[in-house]
Design a protein around this motif. Structure first.
Motif: not given
Length: 284
Positions: A70, A74, A99, A103-104
């Motif tokens: 990232f 981001e 994204r 993942e976040i």
DNA sequence: AACTGAATCAACCGCATTCTA
DNA sequence: ATAGAATGCGGTTGATTCAGT
């Protein structure tokens, strides 16, 4: 006792996907789409449940997935959106093209949460040092707003650091209206933080308003019920002196304070946090 | 080189919500 | 209106990788 997983129960495969399985899934979706995840594995000839196929596609195989680390931007966006939305990962992911929510979520738990904790610790250290010096004449005469520069430094990784001259311009920009000090927060670009509210409400620089605790919460809003750019900050009640920050009240003209729905409260609370505040919602 | 604990991330689980018959 | 199916979502797990000793 643990409930048996559905896939295992039906004799379906679990665990990491093989490149062959990926290939089959991708080529099937490219040809026929994914209207029915439940039926998809059977149609594609995969020994997986639909749920597993959907997850694999949305989190890994989708062509628009952005791989790799990232960027700083981001990460900043995630932090800001998390302040606004909480753990609504899919909503956050919707604002970050390429994204996935998974993942976040991972990035949040592995990197960003720790960073914020560290920032918070730094802030507390700075605030302790400022309050412990309260016997010095300069400190006792100073405004609560004097802590702002150090506070800003503590939060540095989250927001651009203003130079000392910028901070002097910040306080210099204060004006008094109806015995209430209004201080501009020049260094915050809230239009970036809350883009969905449109440019119009950010056309004026945000203000912090100092007031006394004895006053009832002010309620001030624009006609379209959008947030005004005012926050109300207590400055002079000694009984609150131990509080780390000035309490911030919601300023929302013409709107019944009690009628603010939860989402609105979230918005205001997050706006307050963006302004450098720290308080439980119950303090309002 | 071997071991160990921490960090990472893909995948799973189960609840909530939406859809459909 | 309602029940069951399908899907979406967030929390959690566990296998793998990495870093330190």
């Amino acid at each position: 006792m643990v409930r048996a997983p559905c896939c295992e129960k039906m004799g379906l495969k679990r665990g990491p996907w093989t490149p062959e399985e990926d290939k089959i899934l991708v080529s099937h979706i490219e040809k026929k789409g994914h209207e029915n995840w439940r039926a998809l594995p059977r149609q594609a000839g995969l020994l997986r449940c639909g749920k597993s196929c959907r997850l694999r596609w949305t989190n890994y195989l989708r062509p628009d997935i952005k791989r790799g680390n990232f960027s700083r931007e981001e990460e900043e966006t995630i932090i800001q959106l998390h302040e606004m939305l909480g753990n609504r990962w899919s909503a956050i992911a919707a604002k970050l093209p390429g994204r996935t929510d998974n993942e976040i979520k991972n990035v949040w738990h592995t990197h960003l949460k720790k960073r914020l904790k560290q920032n918070q610790a730094n802030t507390e250290i700075i605030l302790q040092s400022t309050t412990s010096d309260s016997k010095s004449p300069r400190q006792s005469e100073s405004s609560d707003l004097d802590i702002l520069p150090s506070l800003h430094q503590a939060c540095a990784p989250m927001s651009p650091q203003p130079s000392s001259s910028e901070f002097s311009s910040l306080t210099d920009a204060s004006v008094t209206v109806n015995n209430i000090s209004h201080i501009k927060i020049d260094d915050m670009d809230l239009s970036e933080s809350f883009p969905e509210f449109g440019e119009s409400i950010w056309s004026e620089p945000p203000l912090v308003k100092t007031t006394s605790w004895s006053e009832p919460p002010l309620v001030e809003t624009t006609s379209n019920n959008m947030p005004s750019n005012l926050l109300t900050v207590s400055a002079d009640d000694q009984s609150q002196a131990q509080s780390q920050f000035n309490p911030v009240e919601i300023v929302d003209l013409g709107c019944n304070y009690d009628s603010i729905i939860d989402d609105d409260m979230d918005f205001w609370y997050n706006l307050f946090i963006r302004a450098g505040g720290s308080a439980e919602l119950s303090e309002f």
